[in-house]
Design a protein around this motif. Sequence first.
Motif, PDB file in Angstrom:
ATOM      1  N   ARG A  58      -5.823  -1.450   3.420  1.00  0.00           N
ATOM      2  CA  ARG A  58      -6.358  -1.986   4.678  1.00  0.00           C
ATOM      3  C   ARG A  58      -5.399  -3.001   5.280  1.00  0.00           C
ATOM      4  NH1 ARG A  58     -12.014  -0.738   5.174  1.00  0.00           N
ATOM      5  NH2 ARG A  58     -12.005  -1.974   7.078  1.00  0.00           N
ATOM      6  N   LEU A  59      -4.772  -3.793   4.413  1.00  0.00           N
ATOM      7  CA  LEU A  59      -3.805  -4.785   4.891  1.00  0.00           C
ATOM      8  C   LEU A  59      -2.579  -4.100   5.493  1.00  0.00           C
ATOM      9  CD1 LEU A  59      -3.153  -7.810   5.052  1.00  0.00           C
ATOM     10  CD2 LEU A  59      -2.060  -7.609   2.818  1.00  0.00           C
ATOM     11  N   TRP A  60      -2.161  -3.003   4.870  1.00  0.00           N
ATOM     12  CA  TRP A  60      -1.010  -2.228   5.366  1.00  0.00           C
ATOM     13  C   TRP A  60      -1.258  -1.751   6.795  1.00  0.00           C
ATOM     14  CZ3 TRP A  60       3.871  -0.858   3.992  1.00  0.00           C
ATOM     15  CH2 TRP A  60       4.429   0.270   4.579  1.00  0.00           C
ATOM     16  N   THR A  61      -2.421  -1.175   7.042  1.00  0.00           N
ATOM     17  CA  THR A  61      -2.715  -0.697   8.400  1.00  0.00           C
ATOM     18  C   THR A  61      -2.943  -1.865   9.363  1.00  0.00           C
ATOM     19  OG1 THR A  61      -5.058  -0.452   7.782  1.00  0.00           O
ATOM     20  CG2 THR A  61      -3.665   1.502   7.611  1.00  0.00           C
ATOM     21  N   SER A  66       1.390   2.953   8.849  1.00  0.00           N
ATOM     22  CA  SER A  66       0.705   4.235   8.979  1.00  0.00           C
ATOM     23  C   SER A  66      -0.101   4.532   7.722  1.00  0.00           C
ATOM     24  CB  SER A  66       1.728   5.348   9.222  1.00  0.00           C
ATOM     25  OG  SER A  66       1.151   6.620   9.008  1.00  0.00           O
ATOM     26  N   SER A  67      -1.333   5.000   7.914  1.00  0.00           N
ATOM     27  CA  SER A  67      -2.163   5.346   6.751  1.00  0.00           C
ATOM     28  C   SER A  67      -1.572   6.521   5.992  1.00  0.00           C
ATOM     29  CB  SER A  67      -3.589   5.669   7.201  1.00  0.00           C
ATOM     30  OG  SER A  67      -3.595   6.724   8.134  1.00  0.00           O
ATOM     31  N   ASP A  68      -0.856   7.415   6.695  1.00  0.00           N
ATOM     32  CA  ASP A  68      -0.203   8.543   6.015  1.00  0.00           C
ATOM     33  C   ASP A  68       0.893   8.048   5.072  1.00  0.00           C
ATOM     34  OD1 ASP A  68      -1.811  10.369   7.299  1.00  0.00           O
ATOM     35  OD2 ASP A  68      -0.407  10.669   8.958  1.00  0.00           O
ATOM     36  N   ILE A  75       4.288   2.544  -5.493  1.00  0.00           N
ATOM     37  CA  ILE A  75       3.709   1.302  -6.003  1.00  0.00           C
ATOM     38  C   ILE A  75       4.180   0.115  -5.171  1.00  0.00           C
ATOM     39  CG2 ILE A  75       3.602  -0.249  -8.005  1.00  0.00           C
ATOM     40  CD1 ILE A  75       3.753   2.179  -9.782  1.00  0.00           C
ATOM     41  N   TYR A  76       5.427   0.187  -4.667  1.00  0.00           N
ATOM     42  CA  TYR A  76       5.947  -0.907  -3.845  1.00  0.00           C
ATOM     43  C   TYR A  76       6.313  -0.378  -2.465  1.00  0.00           C
ATOM     44  CZ  TYR A  76       8.955  -4.597  -2.050  1.00  0.00           C
ATOM     45  OH  TYR A  76       9.506  -5.579  -1.264  1.00  0.00           O
ATOM     46  N   GLN A  77       5.821  -1.039  -1.422  1.00  0.00           N
ATOM     47  CA  GLN A  77       6.154  -0.662  -0.051  1.00  0.00           C
ATOM     48  C   GLN A  77       6.364  -1.925   0.783  1.00  0.00           C
ATOM     49  OE1 GLN A  77       2.775   2.558  -0.082  1.00  0.00           O
ATOM     50  NE2 GLN A  77       4.044   2.998   1.702  1.00  0.00           N
ATOM     51  N   GLU A  78       7.213  -1.779   1.826  1.00  0.00           N
ATOM     52  CA  GLU A  78       7.547  -2.913   2.689  1.00  0.00           C
ATOM     53  C   GLU A  78       7.203  -2.617   4.136  1.00  0.00           C
ATOM     54  OE1 GLU A  78      11.677  -3.697   2.277  1.00  0.00           O
ATOM     55  OE2 GLU A  78      11.516  -4.545   0.264  1.00  0.00           O
ATOM     56  N   ILE A  79       6.939  -3.695   4.881  1.00  0.00           N
ATOM     57  CA  ILE A  79       6.666  -3.578   6.311  1.00  0.00           C
ATOM     58  C   ILE A  79       7.018  -4.917   6.956  1.00  0.00           C
ATOM     59  CG2 ILE A  79       4.255  -4.343   6.130  1.00  0.00           C
ATOM     60  CD1 ILE A  79       3.576  -2.264   8.285  1.00  0.00           C
ATOM     61  N   GLY A  91       6.291  -7.441   1.385  1.00  0.00           N
ATOM     62  CA  GLY A  91       6.373  -6.465   0.299  1.00  0.00           C
ATOM     63  C   GLY A  91       5.038  -6.369  -0.416  1.00  0.00           C
ATOM     64  N   ILE A  92       4.505  -5.162  -0.512  1.00  0.00           N
ATOM     65  CA  ILE A  92       3.186  -4.969  -1.125  1.00  0.00           C
ATOM     66  C   ILE A  92       3.346  -4.239  -2.461  1.00  0.00           C
ATOM     67  CG2 ILE A  92       0.890  -3.969  -0.859  1.00  0.00           C
ATOM     68  CD1 ILE A  92       1.203  -4.195   2.141  1.00  0.00           C
ATOM     69  N   ILE A  93       2.926  -4.915  -3.528  1.00  0.00           N
ATOM     70  CA  ILE A  93       2.919  -4.310  -4.864  1.00  0.00           C
ATOM     71  C   ILE A  93       1.470  -3.952  -5.173  1.00  0.00           C
ATOM     72  CG2 ILE A  93       3.519  -4.631  -7.294  1.00  0.00           C
ATOM     73  CD1 ILE A  93       5.388  -6.912  -6.414  1.00  0.00           C
ATOM     74  N   ARG A  94       1.151  -2.685  -5.077  1.00  0.00           N
ATOM     75  CA  ARG A  94      -0.261  -2.302  -5.183  1.00  0.00           C
ATOM     76  C   ARG A  94      -0.782  -2.306  -6.612  1.00  0.00           C
ATOM     77  NH1 ARG A  94      -1.156   3.624  -3.000  1.00  0.00           N
ATOM     78  NH2 ARG A  94       0.567   3.166  -1.596  1.00  0.00           N
TER      79      ARG A  94
END
Length: 591
Positions: A58-61, A66-68, A75-79, A91-94
């Motif tokens: 939810r924080l990512w969107t 993008s939800s896709d 496991i790790y994504q940046e925005i 940086g999001i470490i899920r």
Amino acid sequence: MYDEQIRRSARRYDVDALDFVHPLETDLFSAVSKGAKRARSIILTGTAGDGKSRLCGRLWTELGGSSDDWTANEIYQEITAEIAGRVRTVGIIRDLTALPSQGTYGIWEGKNALLEEVNKSFFSVDPDWIFVVAANDGQLLDTWRRSAEVPLSQESYELLEACLVEGQPASQGDVAFFNLSAVSCARIIDLTLEAIIAHPGWAAAYAEEEAEGFFSEVCPIRRNFEIMSSPQFKSRLRQLFELMDLNELHTPIRRVLLLIANMLLGHPSAKDRLMSPADIRPFVRAGKAHIADIHQNLFGANLTSARRESLEIFEFLNRFGIGDETTNRIDNILVFGPSDETLRPYYESLVVGAFSAQALDDLSALRNDYLERPDATQEGEHRFLNSLQAQRRAIFFQIADEQSDDLRLWDLTVFRHAGEFLRDVVKPLRDVGKANRSITARLVNGLNRIFTGMLVTTDRELLIAAGLSGSAAGLSQILVERISVAPRRHERIELRDGNLPTLIVQIDSGVEIGLKLNLVRYEFLMRVAGGALPGSFSKECHEDILAFKSAILAAFSRSRPREETKDLSFRILSLNGEGEPVDDVIEVNFA
């Protein structure tokens, strides 16, 4: 039931995924908003199934992602996003514990390099990079403990330990800390039930009902859904969850979803013991549809004992003993209700309203057979006696609040004082900050019986007593002090609100000792006050109360040191004929 899998399944079957706003979601979004006062890294912790991955998504969107892209199982994504007045990288470490030691994470090579940057963000006043780290509470601190070679790990460990152990709120400190396990289970069941009951799929199920099949009037799934939607059932279920909160038993969202799925679909004869629409018509024709009863499924009765015991949500609910505990009046209603004019109104409102027509026919046949031939069968007890547990469970959810005292609702559970705890302690403390002094007096009476080891009847003052062998002595007759329940100078005994209701004993100005009252401790003290022996209910509770007495005695010795004299005197407690305490002074002279 993982967030990513649920999203994929919803798209595959073209249905709306279950959705509700998490109680911490607004605060989480505020921490990464344009108008945030400062940019801080975020820790999301809690037990498995609390919704950490979902909140990360939810924080990512919310940040414009993008939800896709989020469902790519990285496991790790940046925005990049504008946070606290300027653009920064997030940086999001899920899942911190699932993060491999080797790998490329943005511009960092390996887990340790990434952790070093996370550590720096915790102590930077205005970081260019902030991180959102999701980790189970049992493994959060362990990750930093095992990363001693990474710079600032020790400092980060101490910071996170303070947040986790001391319950530091998310609005303070160098990190925005969100402990999802601190969210009330009662709040979670409210949100989950509301989201499930309001789901548009139910309207489609009603519109497409099949004759004598799925979602017809004889369909057990429909019946379970309609019972679950009723205010009476929701209210009683919420009380059980609130009592779990008050017993310090946490239930994550994933387990609540599992419970509700089992409530709606459970059937002991179905594949995996959960019904599908195709099962309904065969069960109806075979006269087995009524076995899928929501009141039994709620306690996992449709599951094997091994499976039921392996799922803590059912273990928590079965601790209440609903169905195993009873009263003579309730059992008289169940056995003689259809034929007794006095009991018939109760039978019709409590039993007839709780069961389907098929179930009532089966119960009627069993009851008549039992009344004619009450002896045990070759297989054991009469089947009607075996059915009483299920009937009591159903009745527990049928009894309205206004009938609870008349029918002694909570005597159908192990915790006979649970209703009083909610009504006379928890609610008044939350609403007005104080509870009736009579409740405090009864608690004091229970404490006195444990503190002294005698059947004391007084509830007007707390007797602080010790034994010759120490504070834990079974019989303590050396009176140290009496503390009045009514406030007096710097002494007072009162109940205060908090995470749990707390009994406060103030022995001097600024000297207070508190006893947190969870459900078990409250029940224990009230039973002792009512005449039960301390060791007959809970040895652990008994030891907790003795530890509380030791803390009070230690506080007395610090605040009121004994003057050194050549004369010693003791006050020895005894009881008069009414159980009231009296003390005799014994003086010891020595040269």
